[in-house]
Design a protein around this motif. Structure first.
Motif, PDB file in Angstrom:
ATOM      1  N   ILE A 123      -1.094  -1.057 -17.530  1.00 17.27           N
ATOM      2  CA  ILE A 123      -1.266  -1.872 -16.330  1.00 17.27           C
ATOM      3  C   ILE A 123      -1.518  -3.330 -16.703  1.00 17.27           C
ATOM      4  CG2 ILE A 123      -2.899  -2.326 -14.438  1.00 17.27           C
ATOM      5  CD1 ILE A 123      -0.933  -0.103 -13.821  1.00 17.27           C
ATOM      6  N   GLY A 124      -0.977  -4.257 -15.875  1.00 21.67           N
ATOM      7  CA  GLY A 124      -1.145  -5.681 -16.155  1.00 21.67           C
ATOM      8  C   GLY A 124      -2.548  -6.179 -15.880  1.00 21.67           C
ATOM      9  N   VAL A 125      -3.031  -5.992 -14.640  1.00 19.12           N
ATOM     10  CA  VAL A 125      -4.367  -6.418 -14.239  1.00 19.12           C
ATOM     11  C   VAL A 125      -5.006  -5.314 -13.410  1.00 19.12           C
ATOM     12  CG1 VAL A 125      -5.751  -8.113 -12.960  1.00 19.12           C
ATOM     13  CG2 VAL A 125      -3.704  -8.861 -14.191  1.00 19.12           C
ATOM     14  N   ILE A 126      -6.250  -4.988 -13.702  1.00 20.02           N
ATOM     15  CA  ILE A 126      -7.024  -4.050 -12.891  1.00 20.02           C
ATOM     16  C   ILE A 126      -7.977  -4.868 -12.036  1.00 20.02           C
ATOM     17  CG2 ILE A 126      -8.680  -2.147 -12.887  1.00 20.02           C
ATOM     18  CD1 ILE A 126      -7.589  -1.361 -15.657  1.00 20.02           C
ATOM     19  N   THR A 127      -7.756  -4.890 -10.730  1.00 16.46           N
ATOM     20  CA  THR A 127      -8.598  -5.681  -9.829  1.00 16.46           C
ATOM     21  C   THR A 127      -9.522  -4.769  -9.039  1.00 16.46           C
ATOM     22  OG1 THR A 127      -6.985  -7.468  -9.598  1.00 16.46           O
ATOM     23  CG2 THR A 127      -8.599  -7.229  -7.827  1.00 16.46           C
ATOM     24  N   LEU A 128     -10.798  -5.107  -9.028  1.00 17.83           N
ATOM     25  CA  LEU A 128     -11.784  -4.392  -8.227  1.00 17.83           C
ATOM     26  C   LEU A 128     -11.886  -5.081  -6.871  1.00 17.83           C
ATOM     27  CD1 LEU A 128     -14.635  -3.806 -10.847  1.00 17.83           C
ATOM     28  CD2 LEU A 128     -12.614  -2.402 -10.373  1.00 17.83           C
ATOM     29  N   ASP A 129     -11.784  -4.299  -5.798  1.00 16.41           N
ATOM     30  CA  ASP A 129     -11.770  -4.816  -4.421  1.00 16.41           C
ATOM     31  C   ASP A 129     -12.967  -4.238  -3.683  1.00 16.41           C
ATOM     32  OD1 ASP A 129     -11.275  -5.383  -1.741  1.00 16.41           O
ATOM     33  OD2 ASP A 129      -9.128  -5.010  -1.892  1.00 16.41           O
TER      34      ASP A 129
ATOM     35  N   SER B  76       0.840  -1.200   0.000  1.00 22.32           N
ATOM     36  CA  SER B  76       0.000   0.000   0.000  1.00 22.32           C
ATOM     37  C   SER B  76       0.870   1.243   0.000  1.00 22.32           C
ATOM     38  CB  SER B  76      -0.921   0.003   1.231  1.00 22.32           C
ATOM     39  OG  SER B  76      -0.158  -0.058   2.416  1.00 22.32           O
ATOM     40  N   LEU B  77       0.284   2.325  -0.467  1.00 22.57           N
ATOM     41  CA  LEU B  77       1.016   3.581  -0.588  1.00 22.57           C
ATOM     42  C   LEU B  77       1.210   4.246   0.771  1.00 22.57           C
ATOM     43  CD1 LEU B  77      -0.925   5.066  -3.625  1.00 22.57           C
ATOM     44  CD2 LEU B  77       1.299   3.976  -3.688  1.00 22.57           C
ATOM     45  N   ARG B  78       2.397   4.727   1.014  1.00 19.36           N
ATOM     46  CA  ARG B  78       2.647   5.605   2.168  1.00 19.36           C
ATOM     47  C   ARG B  78       2.922   7.008   1.620  1.00 19.36           C
ATOM     48  NH1 ARG B  78       4.781   0.783   2.864  1.00 19.36           N
ATOM     49  NH2 ARG B  78       6.809   1.351   2.031  1.00 19.36           N
TER      50      ARG B  78
ATOM     51  N   GLY C  44       6.065  -9.359  -9.602  1.00 16.52           N
ATOM     52  CA  GLY C  44       5.266  -8.241 -10.061  1.00 16.52           C
ATOM     53  C   GLY C  44       4.778  -7.412  -8.880  1.00 16.52           C
ATOM     54  N   VAL C  45       4.387  -6.191  -9.170  1.00 18.72           N
ATOM     55  CA  VAL C  45       3.923  -5.258  -8.150  1.00 18.72           C
ATOM     56  C   VAL C  45       2.405  -5.133  -8.222  1.00 18.72           C
ATOM     57  CG1 VAL C  45       4.047  -2.866  -7.321  1.00 18.72           C
ATOM     58  CG2 VAL C  45       6.079  -3.969  -8.278  1.00 18.72           C
ATOM     59  N   ASP C  46       1.762  -5.067  -7.053  1.00 18.05           N
ATOM     60  CA  ASP C  46       0.315  -4.839  -6.989  1.00 18.05           C
ATOM     61  C   ASP C  46       0.075  -3.708  -5.985  1.00 18.05           C
ATOM     62  OD1 ASP C  46      -2.416  -5.236  -7.462  1.00 18.05           O
ATOM     63  OD2 ASP C  46      -2.607  -6.554  -5.729  1.00 18.05           O
ATOM     64  N   LEU C  47      -0.423  -2.571  -6.462  1.00 11.37           N
ATOM     65  CA  LEU C  47      -0.606  -1.402  -5.610  1.00 11.37           C
ATOM     66  C   LEU C  47      -2.084  -1.075  -5.438  1.00 11.37           C
ATOM     67  CD1 LEU C  47       2.178   1.005  -6.967  1.00 11.37           C
ATOM     68  CD2 LEU C  47       2.291  -0.531  -4.995  1.00 11.37           C
ATOM     69  N   ALA C  48      -2.426  -0.632  -4.233  1.00 19.05           N
ATOM     70  CA  ALA C  48      -3.817  -0.296  -3.919  1.00 19.05           C
ATOM     71  C   ALA C  48      -4.076   1.188  -4.138  1.00 19.05           C
ATOM     72  CB  ALA C  48      -4.123  -0.676  -2.470  1.00 19.05           C
ATOM     73  N   PHE C  49      -5.242   1.486  -4.720  1.00 21.68           N
ATOM     74  CA  PHE C  49      -5.660   2.875  -4.916  1.00 21.68           C
ATOM     75  C   PHE C  49      -7.127   3.006  -4.517  1.00 21.68           C
ATOM     76  CE2 PHE C  49      -2.133   2.213  -7.814  1.00 21.68           C
ATOM     77  CZ  PHE C  49      -1.324   3.301  -7.523  1.00 21.68           C
ATOM     78  N   ALA C  50      -7.497   4.226  -4.144  1.00 21.22           N
ATOM     79  CA  ALA C  50      -8.832   4.463  -3.596  1.00 21.22           C
ATOM     80  C   ALA C  50      -9.827   4.805  -4.692  1.00 21.22           C
ATOM     81  CB  ALA C  50      -8.770   5.601  -2.580  1.00 21.22           C
ATOM     82  N   LEU C  51     -11.028   4.238  -4.555  1.00 18.42           N
ATOM     83  CA  LEU C  51     -12.125   4.591  -5.443  1.00 18.42           C
ATOM     84  C   LEU C  51     -13.199   5.398  -4.731  1.00 18.42           C
ATOM     85  CD1 LEU C  51     -12.752   1.425  -7.664  1.00 18.42           C
ATOM     86  CD2 LEU C  51     -11.729   3.592  -8.348  1.00 18.42           C
ATOM     87  N   SER C  52     -13.573   5.004  -3.519  1.00 18.26           N
ATOM     88  CA  SER C  52     -14.666   5.697  -2.833  1.00 18.26           C
ATOM     89  C   SER C  52     -14.192   7.023  -2.247  1.00 18.26           C
ATOM     90  CB  SER C  52     -15.241   4.816  -1.719  1.00 18.26           C
ATOM     91  OG  SER C  52     -14.333   4.689  -0.657  1.00 18.26           O
ATOM     92  N   ASP C  53     -15.129   7.952  -2.138  1.00 16.58           N
ATOM     93  CA  ASP C  53     -14.803   9.260  -1.558  1.00 16.58           C
ATOM     94  C   ASP C  53     -14.360   9.117  -0.106  1.00 16.58           C
ATOM     95  OD1 ASP C  53     -15.581  10.245  -3.980  1.00 16.58           O
ATOM     96  OD2 ASP C  53     -17.494  11.080  -3.291  1.00 16.58           O
ATOM     97  N   ASP C  54     -14.932   8.178   0.618  1.00 19.03           N
ATOM     98  CA  ASP C  54     -14.553   7.984   2.018  1.00 19.03           C
ATOM     99  C   ASP C  54     -13.072   7.679   2.155  1.00 19.03           C
ATOM    100  OD1 ASP C  54     -17.033   8.505   3.008  1.00 19.03           O
ATOM    101  OD2 ASP C  54     -17.598   6.414   3.327  1.00 19.03           O
TER     102      ASP C  54
ATOM    103  N   ASN D 130      -5.025  -2.593  -7.436  1.00 19.83           N
ATOM    104  CA  ASN D 130      -6.170  -3.015  -6.638  1.00 19.83           C
ATOM    105  C   ASN D 130      -6.984  -1.765  -6.347  1.00 19.83           C
ATOM    106  OD1 ASN D 130      -7.502  -3.332  -3.856  1.00 19.83           O
ATOM    107  ND2 ASN D 130      -6.962  -5.442  -4.313  1.00 19.83           N
ATOM    108  N   LEU D 131      -8.142  -1.634  -7.015  1.00 21.88           N
ATOM    109  CA  LEU D 131      -8.985  -0.448  -6.853  1.00 21.88           C
ATOM    110  C   LEU D 131     -10.012  -0.727  -5.759  1.00 21.88           C
ATOM    111  CD1 LEU D 131      -9.535   0.631 -10.581  1.00 21.88           C
ATOM    112  CD2 LEU D 131      -7.706   1.278  -8.981  1.00 21.88           C
ATOM    113  N   GLN D 132      -9.916  -0.001  -4.665  1.00 19.06           N
ATOM    114  CA  GLN D 132     -10.644  -0.359  -3.461  1.00 19.06           C
ATOM    115  C   GLN D 132     -11.964   0.393  -3.295  1.00 19.06           C
ATOM    116  OE1 GLN D 132      -7.669   0.024  -0.294  1.00 19.06           O
ATOM    117  NE2 GLN D 132      -7.048  -2.078  -0.702  1.00 19.06           N
TER     118      GLN D 132
END
Length: 358
Positions: free
Chosen positions: A143-149, A45-47, A65-75, A119-121
């Motif tokens: 991007i290699g894979v776009i994963t919805l979380d 995860s991003l710091r 490979g690298v898998d990074l998390a990013f935020a989707l919801s406003d919260d 990983n789009l959360q």
């Protein structure tokens, strides 16, 4: 290392590792030294940007490979902004910054000739236009894979199908993944909904292991994909039960007898009616247990009958004469009427032996 060896042996196509603590890096180094043949993504995860780049460097140096998390919801966007000490920033600006950061890091990984997945959360509580734009920009970035979380979960399968379809239509050339939590026991249903919406990468866990209530279970997912949807998963089905039991031992998490597909009771029956028609095995089963490495066995209970009891005695190496069957059955039923629990093989053997002696 033993888990990785087992997953490779049964044909799992990709595994996800984690780099969330210094200890995790030791695992990454050990796996790298061993040599992992499966596709491997490492979640972190991003710091901040520089710290994340250092983590990326370490992951890529291990050959993963690298898998990074990013935020989707406003919260999540607002919570992360508060954590960074940012106030008064609009949601629109936070969304733009999140996409820009993802693209920047994708370019960084590409520059190092690595592979980056995302990983789009919290996709079920996000603005759909934002989700679509994010997917379009990620595809352009390679991007290699776009994963919805679903991160907090859950929803009915139709929601997973709808959101996955939106992502796939926005990034048609990029594999779409789905990561579902099992808080309401809907993880497997959510994966199948996403599959029907166009998802190509389905996250699951052996025995459903995972955070909180866990995730969808590997054996169940594989069997459903193979026999109900007609996919060739590449998994060696006959090794599913052995894998489940091995990982239960490693994790020190007993495998429930009632676990579908891999549990001791999955293909077992109490009532004699289920054993009366050996020429018609599909009356009470849709799958031969040997296909997934399991076996069929009689269970002893208050509804047990002479056929099942005879089979049980044979499995215990005891000769139970037909003349003693009724007495043994009555003793068993009476014992179980009051114990209200499954009997051990030792207890069943003793009941049968006592009846034979009479």
């Amino acid at each position: 290392l033993r888990i990785a060896e087992q997953l490779e042996d049964i044909g799992v196509p990709m595994v996800q590792l984690a780099y969330m603590s210094p200890y995790d890096y030791e695992y990454l180094q050990a796996l790298s030294k061993r040599g992992v043949k499966m596709k491997t993504e490492t979640f972190t995860s991003l710091r901040n940007l520089e710290a994340t780049k250092k983590a990326i460097d370490r992951i890529l140096d291990c050959g993963f490979g690298v898998d990074l998390a990013f935020a989707l919801s406003d919260d999540i966007l607002l919570a992360q902004a508060r954590l960074r000490g940012e106030t008064g920033v609009s949601v629109e600006d936070l969304r733009k910054k999140e996409i820009d950061t993802a693209v920047t890091l994708a370019n960084y990984v590409t520059g190092r000739r690595g592979t980056m997945n995302v990983n789009l959360q919290d996709f079920m509580r996000c603005d759909m236009d934002y989700l679509k734009q994010f997917c379009r920009d990620l595809e352009r970035a390679g991007i290699g894979v776009i994963t919805l979380d679903d991160i907090a979960g859950p929803a009915i399968p139709a929601v997973y199908k709808y959101c996955t379809r939106a992502a796939k239509e926005s990034a048609p050339s990029t594999p779409i993944g789905i990561h579902v939590h099992n808080d309401y026991s809907l993880a497997l249903a959510g994966l199948l909904g996403a599959l029907e919406g166009g998802a190509e990468v389905l996250d699951c866990g052996v025995n459903g292991y995972g955070e909180r209530a866990g995730h969808a279970e590997l054996a169940q997912l594989v069997v459903i994909l193979e026999f109900l949807y007609g996919y060739d998963t590449g998994i060696q089905l006959e090794k599913l039960t052995g894998t489940a039991r091995l990982l239960a031992d490693i994790f020190r998490q007993p495998l429930p007898a009632s676990a579908p597909i891999v549990g001791d009771n999955a293909f077992s029956h109490v009532t004699d009616w289920h054993w009366m028609f050996p020429a018609y095995p599909w009356i009470v089963a849709s799958l031969e247990p040997e296909v997934v490495g399991n076996t069929s066995r009689p269970l002893m209970g208050e509804w047990a009958g002479p056929i099942g009891l005879k089979m049980k005695a044979e499995s215990l190496g005891i000769n139970l004469p037909d003349a003693k069957l009724r007495d043994a059955l009555l003793r068993l039923r009476e014992h179980m009427r009051w114990t209200k629990r499954p009997l051990s093989d030792m207890e069943i053997a003793q009941i049968i032996k006592d009846a034979v002696k009479m």
